[in-house]
Write an enzyme that holds these catalytic residues in place. Structure first.
Site, short mmCIF file in Angstrom:
data_model
loop_
_atom_site.label_atom_id
_atom_site.label_comp_id
_atom_site.label_asym_id
_atom_site.label_seq_id
_atom_site.Cartn_x
_atom_site.Cartn_y
_atom_site.Cartn_z
CG ASP A 75 -25.52 10.71 -82.46
OD1 ASP A 75 -25.71 10.97 -81.26
OD2 ASP A 75 -25.61 9.56 -82.93
CG HIS B 112 -23.62 15.71 -72.33
ND1 HIS B 112 -24.93 15.31 -72.13
CD2 HIS B 112 -23.51 15.98 -73.66
CE1 HIS B 112 -25.57 15.33 -73.29
NE2 HIS B 112 -24.73 15.74 -74.24
#
Length: 224
Positions: free
Chosen positions: A64, A186
């Site tokens: 997000d 990530h």
């Protein structure tokens, strides 16, 4: 929200008429009117505006938007030129330097990538200030899943770069043998040392594109 007007509209236009999107629209509209939300409303669909469907070569999937003031502008991992480079992007630049020898720039503005066909798509397109994941589960995931399915259907080679578990959960939608899927941890400081560093996604992407007769990406971001 500024509407999508390019060739994405033919693939995503039906989403705007579905009940989930009408609920999402009302939720997002209320959030913008009652609290601080990022990115600015006119930049929610920046990724789609800058990278038309027909021009997508590479897809980078984020989670997000950045949730601090002035950071988010509609491209995952990117910030405006005058904003401090966030830690995940610092690590992306480090891997880019190791992988391709790119000089580490003084800014985190990744529009150059988007204009070359790198779709930088968050799975959730809005966030409340200082509250990560605050708009998760409100409908954005269904909308961005529709975009990912549209990309999967394309009959030309596309590279999908999936960093971290939320991005990798989209892999089940990617069953087109034309495409290349690159997975790694990530790039955040919490996980970059678990295999993001050394994964060489940028050179692998360019090699695949060139093998398929597609111009490679110039990954070098210039100083401002």
């Amino acid at each position: 929200m500024s509407m999508i007007t390019n060739d994405w509209l033919s693939e995503l236009g039906a989403e705007f008429k579905k009940p989930y999107y009408k609920e999402l629209y009302q939720f997002v509209r209320n959030e913008y009117s009652t609290t601080q939300v990022f990115p600015p409303a006119e930049e929610i669909f920046t990724a789609f505006h800058l990278t038309p469907l027909s021009e997508v070569k590479v897809v980078i999937i984020g989670q997000d938007p950045y949730h601090n003031v002035g950071q988010a502008h509609g491209l995952c991992f990117s910030v405006k030129p005058d904003v401090e480079i966030p830690p995940s992007l610092v690590n992306i630049y480090q891997e880019l330097h190791t992988d391709l020898g790119c000089r580490i720039p003084n800014n985190g503005y990744l529009v150059k990538w988007a204009k070359q066909g790198v779709l930088m798509l968050n799975t959730v397109l809005t966030v409340r200030a200082h509250m990560a994941n605050s708009h998760r589960g409100k409908g954005w995931e269904e909308f961005t899943n529709a975009a990912i399915r549209a990309l999967n259907k394309q009959d030309r080679p596309i590279v999908f770069i999936l960093w971290g578990r939320p991005a990798q959960m989209k892999k089940e939608m990617l069953n087109n043998p034309n495409h290349l899927i690159l997975e790694a941890p990530h790039p955040s400081p919490l996980s970059a040392y678990r295999g993001f560093f050394g994964s060489r996604p940028f050179s692998q992407t360019n090699m695949f594109l060139q093998q398929n007769g597609i111009a490679p990406i110039d990954w070098q971001i210039e100083d401002v």
